[in-house]
Design a protein around this motif. Structure first.
Motif, PDB file in Angstrom:
ATOM      1  N   HIS A 264      46.159  86.873  52.171  1.00 34.92           N
ATOM      2  CA  HIS A 264      47.272  87.760  52.727  1.00 34.92           C
ATOM      3  C   HIS A 264      48.617  87.321  52.170  1.00 34.92           C
ATOM      4  N   ILE A 265      49.282  88.349  51.491  1.00 38.84           N
ATOM      5  CA  ILE A 265      50.575  87.921  50.837  1.00 38.84           C
ATOM      6  C   ILE A 265      51.727  88.776  51.609  1.00 38.84           C
ATOM      7  N   GLU A 266      52.522  87.880  51.904  1.00 40.47           N
ATOM      8  CA  GLU A 266      53.854  88.447  52.584  1.00 40.47           C
ATOM      9  C   GLU A 266      55.136  87.882  52.328  1.00 40.47           C
ATOM     10  N   SER A 267      56.168  88.574  52.678  1.00 41.29           N
ATOM     11  CA  SER A 267      57.519  88.041  52.121  1.00 41.29           C
ATOM     12  C   SER A 267      57.992  87.144  53.000  1.00 41.29           C
ATOM     13  N   SER A 268      58.988  86.423  52.755  1.00 43.54           N
ATOM     14  CA  SER A 268      59.387  85.244  53.751  1.00 43.54           C
ATOM     15  C   SER A 268      59.940  85.822  55.009  1.00 43.54           C
ATOM     16  N   ALA A 269      60.131  87.261  55.125  1.00 39.79           N
ATOM     17  CA  ALA A 269      60.737  87.587  56.374  1.00 39.79           C
ATOM     18  C   ALA A 269      59.344  87.983  57.174  1.00 39.79           C
ATOM     19  N   GLY A 270      58.102  88.025  56.501  1.00 38.31           N
ATOM     20  CA  GLY A 270      57.003  88.527  57.432  1.00 38.31           C
ATOM     21  C   GLY A 270      56.247  89.795  57.140  1.00 38.31           C
TER      22      GLY A 270
ATOM     23  N   VAL B 211      57.730  84.069  48.610  1.00 36.78           N
ATOM     24  CA  VAL B 211      56.613  84.916  49.337  1.00 36.78           C
ATOM     25  C   VAL B 211      55.652  83.849  49.938  1.00 36.78           C
ATOM     26  N   VAL B 212      54.758  84.219  50.744  1.00 40.63           N
ATOM     27  CA  VAL B 212      53.898  83.394  51.314  1.00 40.63           C
ATOM     28  C   VAL B 212      52.199  83.884  50.944  1.00 40.63           C
TER      29      VAL B 212
ATOM     30  N   VAL C 231      50.415  79.115  39.015  1.00 38.26           N
ATOM     31  CA  VAL C 231      51.324  78.778  38.163  1.00 38.26           C
ATOM     32  C   VAL C 231      51.113  78.926  36.750  1.00 38.26           C
ATOM     33  N   GLN C 232      49.866  78.734  36.348  1.00 40.23           N
ATOM     34  CA  GLN C 232      49.082  78.900  35.183  1.00 40.23           C
ATOM     35  C   GLN C 232      49.085  80.416  34.670  1.00 40.23           C
ATOM     36  N   ILE C 233      48.633  81.043  35.569  1.00 40.43           N
ATOM     37  CA  ILE C 233      48.347  82.492  35.281  1.00 40.43           C
ATOM     38  C   ILE C 233      49.885  83.496  35.016  1.00 40.43           C
ATOM     39  N   THR C 234      50.652  83.193  36.461  1.00 36.66           N
ATOM     40  CA  THR C 234      51.954  83.804  36.630  1.00 36.66           C
ATOM     41  C   THR C 234      53.234  83.325  36.049  1.00 36.66           C
ATOM     42  N   GLY C 235      52.912  82.023  35.946  1.00 38.77           N
ATOM     43  CA  GLY C 235      54.371  81.223  35.595  1.00 38.77           C
ATOM     44  C   GLY C 235      55.062  80.889  37.026  1.00 38.77           C
ATOM     45  N   LEU C 236      55.008  81.483  38.130  1.00 36.38           N
ATOM     46  CA  LEU C 236      55.729  81.302  39.317  1.00 36.38           C
ATOM     47  C   LEU C 236      55.284  79.971  39.877  1.00 36.38           C
ATOM     48  N   PRO C 237      56.535  79.359  40.466  1.00 33.61           N
ATOM     49  CA  PRO C 237      56.181  77.985  40.924  1.00 33.61           C
ATOM     50  C   PRO C 237      55.672  78.226  42.366  1.00 33.61           C
ATOM     51  N   TYR C 238      55.042  77.146  42.942  1.00 32.72           N
ATOM     52  CA  TYR C 238      54.472  77.319  44.273  1.00 32.72           C
ATOM     53  C   TYR C 238      54.754  75.983  44.869  1.00 32.72           C
ATOM     54  N   SER C 239      54.733  76.090  46.223  1.00 36.96           N
ATOM     55  CA  SER C 239      55.201  74.869  46.950  1.00 36.96           C
ATOM     56  C   SER C 239      54.235  74.864  48.533  1.00 36.96           C
ATOM     57  N   THR C 240      53.704  73.773  48.694  1.00 38.46           N
ATOM     58  CA  THR C 240      52.949  73.554  50.123  1.00 38.46           C
ATOM     59  C   THR C 240      54.036  73.411  50.975  1.00 38.46           C
ATOM     60  N   GLN C 241      55.031  73.207  50.843  1.00 37.66           N
ATOM     61  CA  GLN C 241      56.203  73.222  52.058  1.00 37.66           C
ATOM     62  C   GLN C 241      57.031  74.431  51.940  1.00 37.66           C
ATOM     63  N   ALA C 242      57.428  74.833  53.208  1.00 40.70           N
ATOM     64  CA  ALA C 242      58.137  76.041  53.317  1.00 40.70           C
ATOM     65  C   ALA C 242      59.553  76.094  52.597  1.00 40.70           C
ATOM     66  N   PRO C 243      59.930  76.880  51.470  1.00 38.51           N
ATOM     67  CA  PRO C 243      61.238  76.773  50.787  1.00 38.51           C
ATOM     68  C   PRO C 243      62.244  77.332  51.760  1.00 38.51           C
TER      69      PRO C 243
ATOM     70  N   PRO D 241      59.965  84.380  42.386  1.00 38.09           N
ATOM     71  CA  PRO D 241      59.875  83.591  43.728  1.00 38.09           C
ATOM     72  C   PRO D 241      59.336  82.617  43.762  1.00 38.09           C
ATOM     73  N   ILE D 242      59.330  81.623  44.862  1.00 35.73           N
ATOM     74  CA  ILE D 242      58.368  80.532  44.888  1.00 35.73           C
ATOM     75  C   ILE D 242      57.166  81.096  45.846  1.00 35.73           C
ATOM     76  N   VAL D 243      55.990  80.846  45.575  1.00 37.66           N
ATOM     77  CA  VAL D 243      54.923  81.019  46.439  1.00 37.66           C
ATOM     78  C   VAL D 243      54.716  79.933  47.346  1.00 37.66           C
ATOM     79  N   PHE D 244      54.970  80.098  48.417  1.00 36.08           N
ATOM     80  CA  PHE D 244      54.536  79.095  49.677  1.00 36.08           C
ATOM     81  C   PHE D 244      53.216  79.194  50.012  1.00 36.08           C
ATOM     82  N   ILE D 245      52.365  78.318  49.929  1.00 38.97           N
ATOM     83  CA  ILE D 245      50.976  78.385  49.950  1.00 38.97           C
ATOM     84  C   ILE D 245      50.694  77.101  51.247  1.00 38.97           C
TER      85      ILE D 245
END
Length: 191
Positions: free
Chosen positions: A136-142, A113-114, A96-108, A44-48
């Motif tokens: 706090h880590i949450e799903s896109s559904a909150g 996950v957020v 990204v370096q540790i998990t390989g997961l992509p991240y974004s600063t814009q809501a995908p 999943p994309i990690v939205f931060i």
């Protein structure tokens, strides 16, 4: 002719008001030491979003808050870009370096996950440079997947660059802990 003489007189008078021998203080721009890594996974994309930071450090100048109450602000020492975004980006790059997961600063628009970051302490005390974060880590559904907090300490910084370097190290440690919590939360079966 009178107009030329008048304009010349005004020009001569105004040049006396301008001081050319004063030098401006050079401005040094700072940014965290951030790894560069490409994602190895698509989902999943990690939205931060922007990190929540203490009001005292929410400014373009580098603010070194002493936990004891003393604050050092030097207008010639500035962040390259806003501190709230710099913290989120730094942690994102580490994820990204540790998990390989992509991240974004814009809501995908896709499922993601957020990661919400709340910086509670970002300064120095008598003998250490301190970073305290609640996340706090949450799903896109909150729905909450996991949450936690931690405090990371390093050698007391004695200069602006040393402060940035030490907080870079603290952010690296924080991101490693957050990454492990994220991977653990993602490996749990959905209810």
């Amino acid at each position: 002719m009178k107009n030329v003489l008048l304009l010349s007189s005004v020009a001569l008078l105004l040049t006396g008001c301008i001081v050319f021998d004063k030098k401006s203080t050079a401005v040094t721009f700072h940014q965290f030491n951030t790894p560069t890594a490409a994602p190895t996974k698509n989902w999943p994309i990690v939205f931060i979003p922007r990190a929540q930071i203490p009001a005292a450090v929410r400014r373009p100048t580098l603010v070194i808050n002493d936990v004891g109450g003393k604050t050092v602000i030097d207008d010639s020492q500035r962040w390259l870009y806003s501190l709230d975004r710099a913290i989120s980006d730094n942690i994102g790059h580490h994820i990204v370096q540790i998990t390989g997961l992509p991240y974004s600063t814009q809501a995908p628009s896709d499922t993601h996950v957020v990661l919400l970051i709340d910086v509670m302490q970002f300064g120095v005390n008598n003998d250490q440079t301190v970073l305290q974060i609640s996340y706090h880590i949450e799903s896109s559904a909150g729905d909450t997947l996991t949450q936690g907090q931690g405090t990371w300490r390093g050698k007391r910084a004695d200069s602006p660059q040393a402060f940035v370097d030490q907080q870079s190290s603290n952010l690296s440690l924080a991101a490693a802990e957050i990454s492990q919590a994220l991977l653990k939360a993602l490996s749990k079966p959905s209810p």
